[in-house]
Structure formats: structure tokens, C-alpha cells
Design a protein around this motif. Structure first.
Motif, PDB file in Angstrom:
ATOM      1  N   GLN A 148     -27.276  25.468  -2.930  1.00  0.00           N
ATOM      2  CA  GLN A 148     -26.037  25.965  -2.344  1.00  0.00           C
ATOM      3  C   GLN A 148     -26.117  27.454  -2.023  1.00  0.00           C
ATOM      4  OE1 GLN A 148     -26.416  23.925  -4.830  1.00  0.00           O
ATOM      5  NE2 GLN A 148     -24.796  22.377  -4.970  1.00  0.00           N
ATOM      6  N   ARG A 191     -27.867  27.742   1.164  1.00  0.00           N
ATOM      7  CA  ARG A 191     -26.903  27.279   2.175  1.00  0.00           C
ATOM      8  C   ARG A 191     -25.970  28.419   2.574  1.00  0.00           C
ATOM      9  NH1 ARG A 191     -21.593  24.567   1.017  1.00  0.00           N
ATOM     10  NH2 ARG A 191     -21.055  23.181   2.741  1.00  0.00           N
ATOM     11  N   THR A 193     -23.888  23.322  10.512  1.00  0.00           N
ATOM     12  CA  THR A 193     -24.252  23.098   9.111  1.00  0.00           C
ATOM     13  C   THR A 193     -24.274  21.614   8.772  1.00  0.00           C
ATOM     14  OG1 THR A 193     -21.935  23.278   8.404  1.00  0.00           O
ATOM     15  CG2 THR A 193     -23.241  25.308   8.439  1.00  0.00           C
ATOM     16  N   LEU A 241     -26.575  20.573   6.150  1.00  0.00           N
ATOM     17  CA  LEU A 241     -26.239  21.060   4.820  1.00  0.00           C
ATOM     18  C   LEU A 241     -24.991  20.400   4.263  1.00  0.00           C
ATOM     19  CD1 LEU A 241     -26.873  24.854   5.395  1.00  0.00           C
ATOM     20  CD2 LEU A 241     -28.365  23.220   4.290  1.00  0.00           C
TER      21      LEU A 241
END
Length: 608
Positions: free
Chosen positions: A329, A332, A363, A366
Motif C-alpha cells: 500500500q 501504491r 489505479t 492497484l
């Protein structure tokens, strides 16, 4: 209005401990009378158990500080004064009662701004302060700007079935959303601290000038407004989305940072501190230690520190998130917020720059909820933390990496079909193999490139750039047949299959294939990469270099790392990229960087 009496400045009495808060008891008076208060200390745990809610209570105030000009005075305990801003003075005058005292928690007054230790302790408990308040009073300012009509609009919309257009016409005599957008663009709505101040409130009322509306009614009206998907100004829409989701957000601190990235604050350290109260996965630590501390899984070690720079705070916080298992994360966030390295090349590339809103990037790779850190990093291995401000970083054990070995460069602007196979791979394969091996490796590489070429042709078809002949073949459902033919063609370029076609058709299809290849090379870098014995020809970002590393996170998405110059064996995080690759196996690579690879493609990736 200036107070004429002369008093010394108020001297704060220290709070007993972090469980205590300071509250002003605002004394009753007329609107134009001097502001007077008593300052008292309250023990929060006792308030919750108290049966006397007439005295053991307080209301917390949410407002915008405004200009830091403290030209007004608040008389404290009848013997001293505190200097306050014009906005705080106006707020207290409009909120003050005429017949009974009112207990208020106002940060500008109730926090000793000169005591850093108290400030840090109280800011860490800000969420509790607003959650335990009997009521939160939101002050929007004393400039009315037709606020009575705006509140009337919201009350009517919340309680009735009127259409928004008819209501606008009735109250504002126009169908324009401008009065509503102007209201939503008031400074309070973009303030970051209000997220937890309102989000944690038991009950809230909004005040503007002499008008007020309950949060219950306002929230209902805003939800109706949002559901209509009207054309609001961008800042007004940001405020609308924030207010409508403030009570329904993920309790994870990183998700809160992601979702509320547009909310503003003056101090970049408050980008973290202002939403601490909304997060449920924080462990508060008042120590200044930077070494790893074993705490419950998934809990992030949090702290408040106004002595260190925001860069140091972000590094410590990112480190705490990695310790808690959120390395995926964190990367990310780097992808959409940018990294501290972008500000200063001496700072880590893996630490997000939370001081700015996230950039608008795709994204989708992700956001796939099935992707977890276990797909990229081995969760059974402890993180090895190094010096955060030196050349060190964190190590990611068990990472499967693809290493770039050769990069295709200097492509000609024009090719002929007979030259294409040699141009594709021979230039960068010939140095890695003996002449007896080249034929098989070349064929494997061509098969890999054929699959990549399919991607280019499909893209051209989507853009409407294919010739009608080739488009008809694909649209007729013969795509698989065509690519079988193409693979045979790649094996025997220039031979009878093309000659058996009508000359004009063969030429057109050949041009399509060459156009697809040019398109791929123009927009991508063609390179050779390897993971253990698996070899790939791949398309990636144009700036790909030899020794770059890609970490697969699924859906053709890869984290991209580059070796640092200052520390051998350490890599800088470059971002997330789409990489398309096709594989073939080889067991003999001679001396082509064999020592550079970890056994079976897994090793410890040290990120600076």
C-alpha cells in the motif's frame, strides 16, 4: 470591539495528564458585551460516567482559524486575558448565551500553543475530544451572504419532495447552483481537521452569522443533492463528496489518506495528524524511537511530533506502515502522491509525499481487492529497517523480480519485411549466444514478439487504424486463425505464403504488421529480461535501462525499480508501469550477468 480594561496575559496551568482537557466556561452576556470566561480542567473518563450533564459536559467547536492576527481579547478568570483572532471573537459572540454559561472546547484557547509537549499529547487525542463532546458546533463565519436562503433551501430539500430546480427558482429566483456552490466553497469545507471533528461528533449544528441548521438535516439534503449528479464547481463537488462520505469511510489510515487527499491544511505534518482520530488501526507511541517495535498485526505505530520536519515525519510514518505489513500500500501511495525523492534526491524514493493531493492516474491494477501484499512480498519474513535518511532503505525479502538484461535501441524509421526478424532480436541476442544457439533463441524470441505484436494490432484495431482487409479478417472471427498464420509467416519471412496472396493484399497486411511494430517501439521500450531460467522479450516504459528491476503485481502491472548510484545493491522506486512480456526458457546464458540474479528468481530487494 476592543476591551478597555487592562489585564496581564493569562498563564496556563499545566494539565494533570493526557486524560485531562482544558475547557472555557463562556459567561452569559449581551452580544456587544466584553467576552468573559472561566478556564477549567475536566477529566474525560469522569465525564462519560457523570450523571450531572448540566455541568460535566462541553461542546467542541469546529472552525477555521483565519488570519493569525490576535487583535481581540478574551477575559479569563476575571484577572487576565488571552489574545484571540477576529474570527474566534465573532464565533464566541454569536454562540454565547444571554442567560447561562456554556462550556466550550476551542483549540486556539484550550491548548497552550507554546507548550509543544502538551500540544503533541492533545493533538494525538483530538479524535477523543470531539467524540466525547456532547455537541459539536460548526462555525462557518460571520459573513451572511444570503445564508438564510441557503439554509432554507437545505431544510426544505431535506424534509420535502421538491425538485432541486423548482426549489432553486422558488428561493433564489434562479435555476443556477451558484448560491449552493458558493456555500460549499467556504474555507471550512476544504479544511482537513474538520474530517474528524465532524466525522466523530455525536451531534452537530452548523452556524453562520445568526443562522443555524442541524447536521442531520444538512446531511440529508446534501445526499439528495449528490444523488442528482449535477454540474457543481470542482471545489464544491469535492466538499459535497467529502461530507457525504465522512461517516462511511474505511478505518484504515492509508485508505483515509487516499480518500481525503483533497482536504487542506497549512502544516504538511497535519496531513497525517488531522485524520488520526478517524483511523482504527493506529497504536499511539509518544516515544521518539525509530527502531521497529513489535505490536499487534495490522496496527500502525502513530505519533505526533511538531519538532521534526514533515519529511522526517513521513519517513517515520511510512516505516511504521511497512512494519505493520502495508508495504504494498505504501508503494501504491508513492505511485499516486509522488515520492520524497522527487523533492530531494537525498530522500527515500519509497516514501509518499503526502503533502500534496494525489495525481489522477489509472489505479485499476492497484484497486483490485484480490491483490494483497502476499502476492508480492513474503509476509513471514521480518522487514529489515535501515537508517532512513542515509543511503539505506527497507529490504523486501522474498520478492520475485524480473531483471532487464538488454534493451533495443536505434531502430530505423523504415523497415522491409525481410529485415524485420533480424531487426527485432538479432541485434541484442547475438552477444549472448554462440552461433549454434542463435537460431533456436531467435525463433523463441520471434514467437514472443509475435504475441506482443498481437497487442499492437489489437490496439490499432481499437483506434480504427487497421486496413480494411486485416480488419475484416479479425471482425469475421478469424483472429486465432490469422495469428496462427502470422506465426508461420514469422518463421519463414518472405516465402511462398505471401507470394500466393494477391500482391496488393500481401502488401497491405505487411504494412499493417510493420505499422504495429513501429507503434509498439514508438510508445514502448523493447527489452530482454530474465527471472531465473525464464527469459522474456517485453514491452515496458520508454526510459527502461539495463539492470532495472520489475516486480510483478498482476494484470501486466509491475513496480519499477532502478539501481542507485550511491549504494551498490540498493534500488530506487520509479513507479508503476504496464509491462507486456512473452516468455521462453533457456538454461545457458554464459557470463551474461549470472551473479546478478538471486536463486530461482527470489531475493532481498533493498529499496532506497
Amino acid at each position: 470591539m476592543e476591551v478597555q480594561m487592562q489585564f496581564p496575559l493569562y498563564t496556563y496551568r499545566p494539565l494533570e495528564d493526557s486524560q485531562w482537557i482544558r475547557v472555557i466556561q463562556l459567561l452569559p452576556a449581551g452580544f456587544h458585551e466584553p467576552l468573559r470566561c472561566n478556564i477549567i480542567h475536566l477529566y474525560l473518563p469522569k465525564l462519560l460516567r457523570s450523571t450531572n450533564r448540566l455541568s460535566n459536559y462541553y461542546h467542541a467547536v469546529s472552525y477555521v482559524w483565519g488570519k493569525p492576527e490576535f487583535s481581540r481579547e478574551l477575559i479569563c478568570d476575571s484577572n487576565s486575558i488571552l489574545r484571540i483572532s477576529i474570527n474566534v471573537e465573532a464565533m464566541l459572540r454569536y454562540i454565547r448565551k444571554t442567560l447561562s454559561p456554556l462550556n466550550l472546547w476551542v483549540d486556539a484557547v484550550c491548548l497552550n500553543q507554546a507548550d509543544k509537549e502538551e500540544l503533541q499529547n492533545q493533538v494525538a487525542r483530538m479524535g477523543n475530544i470531539y467524540a466525547n463532546a456532547m455537541k459539536v458546533r460548526v462555525w462557518l463565519g460571520h459573513n451572511d451572504e444570503g445564508i438564510a436562503k441557503v439554509f432554507a433551501f437545505f431544510r426544505t430539500l431535506a424534509m420535502g419532495e421538491d425538485t432541486i430546480r423548482s426549489l432553486l427558482l422558488e428561493i433564489f429566483e434562479t435555476a443556477s447552483l451558484e448560491p449552493i456552490d458558493q456555500f460549499l466553497q467556504r474555507p471550512w469545507f476544504s479544511r482537513r481537521w474538520v474530517l474528524q471533528e465532524l466525522g466523530l461528533s455525536q451531534e452537530a449544528t452548523f452556524y453562520c452569522h445568526a443562522e443555524k441548521i442541524t447536521w442531520k438535516l444538512l446531511a440529508r439534503a446534501l445526499q439528495k443533492l449528490r444523488q442528482k449528479h449535477l454540474d457543481h464547481e470542482s471545489r464544491a463537488m469535492d466538499a459535497l463528496n467529502t461530507l457525504c462520505t465522512i461517516h462511511r469511510n474505511n478505518d484504515n489510515i492509508l485508505e483515509l489518506l487516499w480518500n481525503f487527499h483533497m482536504a487542506e491544511c497549512f502544516d504538511p505534518r497535519d496531513r497525517l495528524y488531522a485524520i488520526y482520530g478517524l483511523a482504527k488501526n493506529l497504536y499511539f507511541d509518544s516515544s521518539q524511537e525509530t527502531q521497529p517495535v513489535k505490536i499487534a498485526e495490522g496496527l500502525v505505530r502513530a505519533f505526533v511530533d511538531y519538532e521534526s520536519t514533515f519529511e522526517v515525519i513521513y519517513i517515520r510514518f511510512a516505516t511504521a506502515c511497512i512494519e505493520a505489513g502495508f508495504a504494498f500500500q505504501i508503494l501504491r501511495h508513492v505511485y499516486v502522491f509522488g515520492s520524497l525523492y522527487d523533492r530531494d534526491s537525498n530522500l527515500p524514493s519509497w516514501v509518499p509525499d503526502w503533502s500534496q493531493p494525489r495525481q489522477l492516474k489509472d489505479t485499476s491494477a492497484l484497486d483490485n481487492k484480490s491483490k494483497r501484499i502476499t502476492q508480492v512480498f513474503n509476509p513471514d519474513t521480518d522487514w529489515s529497517l535501515c537508517s532512513m535518511l542515509s543511503s539505506g532503505g527497507f529490504s523486501a525479502p522474498g520478492v520475485q523480480t524480473w531483471h532487464v538484461e538488454q534493451v533495443c535501441t536505434n531502430w530505423e524509421e523504415t523497415w522491409t519485411w525481410d529485415e524485420l526478424p533480424q531487426l527485432l532480436l538479432s541485434r541484442y541476442l547475438k552477444s549472448a549466444y554462440t552461433s549454434s544457439e542463435r537460431e533456436n533463441h531467435l525463433l523463441g524470441g520471434l514467437r514472443g514478439f509475435q504475441s506482443l505484436l498481437r497487442y499492437g494490432l489489437q490496439y490499432m484495431m481499437e483506434q480504427g487504424d487497421l486496413s480494411s482487409e486485416l480488419a475484416n479478417i479479425i471482425e469475421l472471427g478469424n483472429l486465432a486463425v490469422y495469428f496462427d498464420w502470422l506465426e508461420k509467416l514469422l518463421k519463414t519471412p518472405g516465402e511462398s505464403m505471401l507470394l500466393r496472396m494477391p500482391h496488393n493484399v500481401a502488401k497491405i497486411i505487411t504494412n499493417d504488421i510493420l505499422s504495429a511494430a513501429r507503434l509498439l517501439i514508438k510508445r514502448h521500450c523493447l527489452f530482454l529480461c530474465r527471472c531465473s531460467i525464464l527469459t522474456c522479450v517485453a514491452l515496458g516504459p520508454l526510459n527502461t535501462q539495463v539492470r532495472d528491476i520489475f516486480v510483478d503485481i498482476g494484470d501486466n502491472s509491475y513496480f519499477f525499480f532502478r539501481p542507485t548510484k550511491r549504494d551498490q545493491g540498493t534500488y530506487r522506486f520509479m513507479g508503476l508501469h504496464i509491462v507486456r512480456r512473452e516468455s521462453w526458457s533457456t538454461t545457458d546464458w554464459g557470463d551474461a550477468g549470472g551473479s546478478f540474479f538471486a536463486q530461482e528468481g527470489r531475493g532481498s530487494l533493498k529499496i532506497a
